[in-house]
Design a protein around this motif. Structure first.
Motif, PDB file in Angstrom:
ATOM      1  N   UNK A   1     -11.405 -15.854 -15.881  1.00  0.00           N
ATOM      2  CA  UNK A   1     -11.090 -15.925 -14.613  1.00  0.00           C
ATOM      3  C   UNK A   1     -10.721 -15.168 -13.665  1.00  0.00           C
ATOM      4  N   UNK A   2     -10.355 -13.672 -14.669  1.00  0.00           N
ATOM      5  CA  UNK A   2      -9.945 -12.465 -13.413  1.00  0.00           C
ATOM      6  C   UNK A   2     -10.930 -11.660 -13.775  1.00  0.00           C
ATOM      7  N   UNK A   3     -11.437 -11.605 -15.001  1.00  0.00           N
ATOM      8  CA  UNK A   3     -13.136 -10.690 -15.160  1.00  0.00           C
ATOM      9  C   UNK A   3     -14.129 -10.955 -14.036  1.00  0.00           C
ATOM     10  N   UNK A   4     -14.747 -12.205 -14.008  1.00  0.00           N
ATOM     11  CA  UNK A   4     -15.059 -11.990 -13.379  1.00  0.00           C
ATOM     12  C   UNK A   4     -15.037 -11.802 -11.598  1.00  0.00           C
ATOM     13  N   UNK A   5     -14.281 -11.663 -11.004  1.00  0.00           N
ATOM     14  CA  UNK A   5     -13.661 -10.916  -9.682  1.00  0.00           C
ATOM     15  C   UNK A   5     -14.687  -8.940 -10.349  1.00  0.00           C
TER      16      UNK A   5
ATOM     17  N   UNK B   1     -13.502 -20.637  -8.076  1.00  0.00           N
ATOM     18  CA  UNK B   1     -14.273 -21.643  -7.549  1.00  0.00           C
ATOM     19  C   UNK B   1     -14.702 -21.228  -5.842  1.00  0.00           C
ATOM     20  N   UNK B   2     -13.660 -20.626  -4.757  1.00  0.00           N
ATOM     21  CA  UNK B   2     -13.152 -21.045  -3.270  1.00  0.00           C
ATOM     22  C   UNK B   2     -14.109 -19.714  -3.178  1.00  0.00           C
ATOM     23  N   UNK B   3     -13.931 -19.037  -3.862  1.00  0.00           N
ATOM     24  CA  UNK B   3     -14.954 -18.102  -3.614  1.00  0.00           C
ATOM     25  C   UNK B   3     -16.366 -17.689  -3.894  1.00  0.00           C
ATOM     26  N   UNK B   4     -16.603 -18.424  -5.081  1.00  0.00           N
ATOM     27  CA  UNK B   4     -17.834 -18.294  -5.448  1.00  0.00           C
ATOM     28  C   UNK B   4     -18.510 -18.768  -4.811  1.00  0.00           C
ATOM     29  N   UNK B   5     -17.783 -20.770  -4.121  1.00  0.00           N
ATOM     30  CA  UNK B   5     -19.165 -21.403  -3.211  1.00  0.00           C
ATOM     31  C   UNK B   5     -18.986 -20.887  -1.800  1.00  0.00           C
ATOM     32  N   UNK B   6     -18.070 -20.296  -2.310  1.00  0.00           N
ATOM     33  CA  UNK B   6     -18.349 -19.577   0.332  1.00  0.00           C
ATOM     34  C   UNK B   6     -19.627 -17.900   0.224  1.00  0.00           C
ATOM     35  N   UNK B   7     -19.848 -17.474  -0.689  1.00  0.00           N
ATOM     36  CA  UNK B   7     -20.463 -16.104  -1.785  1.00  0.00           C
ATOM     37  C   UNK B   7     -22.262 -16.277  -1.608  1.00  0.00           C
TER      38      UNK B   7
ATOM     39  N   UNK C   1     -18.543 -30.670  -8.638  1.00  0.00           N
ATOM     40  CA  UNK C   1     -18.563 -29.805 -10.488  1.00  0.00           C
ATOM     41  C   UNK C   1     -17.575 -29.125 -10.274  1.00  0.00           C
ATOM     42  N   UNK C   2     -17.170 -28.211  -9.992  1.00  0.00           N
ATOM     43  CA  UNK C   2     -16.493 -27.297  -9.687  1.00  0.00           C
ATOM     44  C   UNK C   2     -15.073 -27.574  -9.574  1.00  0.00           C
ATOM     45  N   UNK C   3     -14.291 -28.627  -8.620  1.00  0.00           N
ATOM     46  CA  UNK C   3     -13.402 -29.758  -8.594  1.00  0.00           C
ATOM     47  C   UNK C   3     -13.087 -30.216 -10.452  1.00  0.00           C
ATOM     48  N   UNK C   4     -14.362 -30.706 -10.512  1.00  0.00           N
ATOM     49  CA  UNK C   4     -14.287 -31.053 -12.572  1.00  0.00           C
ATOM     50  C   UNK C   4     -13.960 -30.363 -13.551  1.00  0.00           C
ATOM     51  N   UNK C   5     -14.443 -29.117 -13.353  1.00  0.00           N
ATOM     52  CA  UNK C   5     -14.556 -28.285 -14.086  1.00  0.00           C
ATOM     53  C   UNK C   5     -13.527 -27.436 -14.530  1.00  0.00           C
ATOM     54  N   UNK C   6     -12.388 -27.392 -13.238  1.00  0.00           N
ATOM     55  CA  UNK C   6     -11.222 -27.206 -13.575  1.00  0.00           C
ATOM     56  C   UNK C   6      -9.926 -27.357 -13.184  1.00  0.00           C
ATOM     57  N   UNK C   7     -10.480 -28.993 -14.121  1.00  0.00           N
ATOM     58  CA  UNK C   7      -9.808 -30.615 -14.366  1.00  0.00           C
ATOM     59  C   UNK C   7      -8.368 -30.514 -13.352  1.00  0.00           C
ATOM     60  N   UNK C   8      -9.480 -30.772 -12.161  1.00  0.00           N
ATOM     61  CA  UNK C   8      -8.076 -31.286 -10.889  1.00  0.00           C
ATOM     62  C   UNK C   8      -8.782 -32.414 -10.626  1.00  0.00           C
TER      63      UNK C   8
END
Length: 359
Positions: free
Chosen positions: A106-110, A264-270, A218-225
């Motif tokens: 999760x950190x390395x993706x940045x 997920x919020x950052x990638x959605x915006x990008x 799907x991002x909400x589901x993948x993060x188990x939220x």
């Protein structure tokens, strides 16, 4: 005095080998990204409790520090001083490394996420593939945590969570195929620049709206939220794959969850909302002002909105049944993305929308 110090520092900098200069610059960039990110993850937990308190007419944290602002540090100290209990007959190495396998990707993706038009740690041409590869690694931390715990409860919870993550990972991947077709690039910076135009109508959320909905849910589901948090369904599976964890090892799983939410919020915006591009670009009277200029401020502002949506969902929707979650992922989202990719192919053939320009 400052001018003299700066001149001296630049002279010494020029004497360093190029390879060492490159390493120092990269390390500084990593620190500049990771420190705010770690603080953001910590205060996301505080913000969640405050937002849920506001929505449910409660106070939320208000004891540690002014307005409870030091509560995240109190939580970290509490988890650090608690004992990490490793179950008997557990695989100790995998038990300890599993939380790291969830947090580190999760950190390395940045490294590949551009924060502005001039700042990115690694300008990777295949950045989209890099993102998909690293975000897929989080499932290994879940599986190893359940298996290494030597507990049937943890193992069953890991299988449920892994099946959910894989199902929605496929839908997210198909949604990003649509982004790739629209931008004609795997580079995240070029994907943002492909959305640059006279107004927000150039953002990919307009022509790719169904894919945006699929990607974010799907991002909400993948993060188990919530409402997809069957991994933490205490009344069903005793907290899921991390039931045997305690102390900071338990805390790392939740840090990974919140770090993935921010990602997920950052990638959605990008991918769909123009990244650092301003929503006021092209508006007469605002050209040449701060409001119309692209900046990291706009990236952060858009991320904050979608982060609030994560918290809003938790306060609003009840938890889905597991069969409903799997049906949504396999029978709804995947077919929707495949159909819309076909629609994109037709639009590209007739040069409509983002495909109207030169190839």
């Amino acid at each position: 005095m400052l001018d003299k110090l700066f001149t001296t520092a630049m002279e010494y900098w020029g004497l360093l080998p190029y390879a060492l200069q490159f390493v120092i610059v990269v390390l500084v960039k990593i620190v500049v990204v990771l420190v705010p990110l770690i603080l953001g993850v910590a205060y996301f937990t505080y913000w969640e409790r405050k937002v849920l308190g506001w929505m449910q007419r409660r106070l939320g944290p208000n004891r540690v520090g002014p307005l409870g602002l030091l509560q995240p540090f109190a939580d970290v100290i509490k988890m650090l001083i608690k004992e990490i209990v490793v179950p008997a007959n557990a695989n100790r190495f995998l038990f300890v490394i599993a939380p790291m396998l969830s947090l580190i990707p999760a950190f390395a993706v940045w490294a590949a996420v551009p924060l502005s038009d001039t700042f990115v740690i690694a300008n990777i041409d295949a950045g989209l593939l890099y993102v998909l590869a690293l975000t897929s690694l989080s499932v290994y931390g879940v599986i190893l945590a359940g298996w290494a715990s030597n507990s049937k409860y943890a193992f069953l919870g890991a299988m449920r969570s892994a099946a959910q993550i894989v199902a929605y990972e496929i839908a997210m991947g198909f949604a990003l195929v649509g982004v790739l077709m629209a931008s004609r690039s795997l580079n995240l910076g070029e994907i943002i620049l492909a959305q640059k135009g006279a107004s927000i109508l150039s953002w990919f959320v307009i022509p790719l709206f169904p894919l945006f909905i699929v990607y974010f849910i799907a991002g909400v589901a993948e993060t188990n939220r919530a409402p997809f948090d069957v991994a933490e369904g205490e009344s069903e599976i005793v907290a899921g794959f991390h039931v045997e964890y305690s102390g900071i090892a338990f805390g790392l799983f939740f840090l990974a969850e919140y770090a993935n939410m921010i990602l997920i919020t950052a990638l959605t915006v990008v991918f769909f909302f123009g990244g650092w591009l301003s929503p006021f670009a092209g508006i007469p009277g605002l050209e040449g002002t701060f409001l119309a200029a692209p900046s990291v401020f706009w990236l952060g502002f858009k991320m904050a909105f979608f982060a609030f949506c994560f918290l809003w969902f938790r306060a609003t929707f009840p938890r889905y049944r597991y069969d409903q979650i799997m049906r949504l992922g396999w029978k709804v989202f995947i077919p929707v993305t495949i159909v819309w990719i076909g629609v994109e192919g037709v639009l590209a053939a007739f040069k409509v929308g983002p495909w109207s320009g030169p190839t």
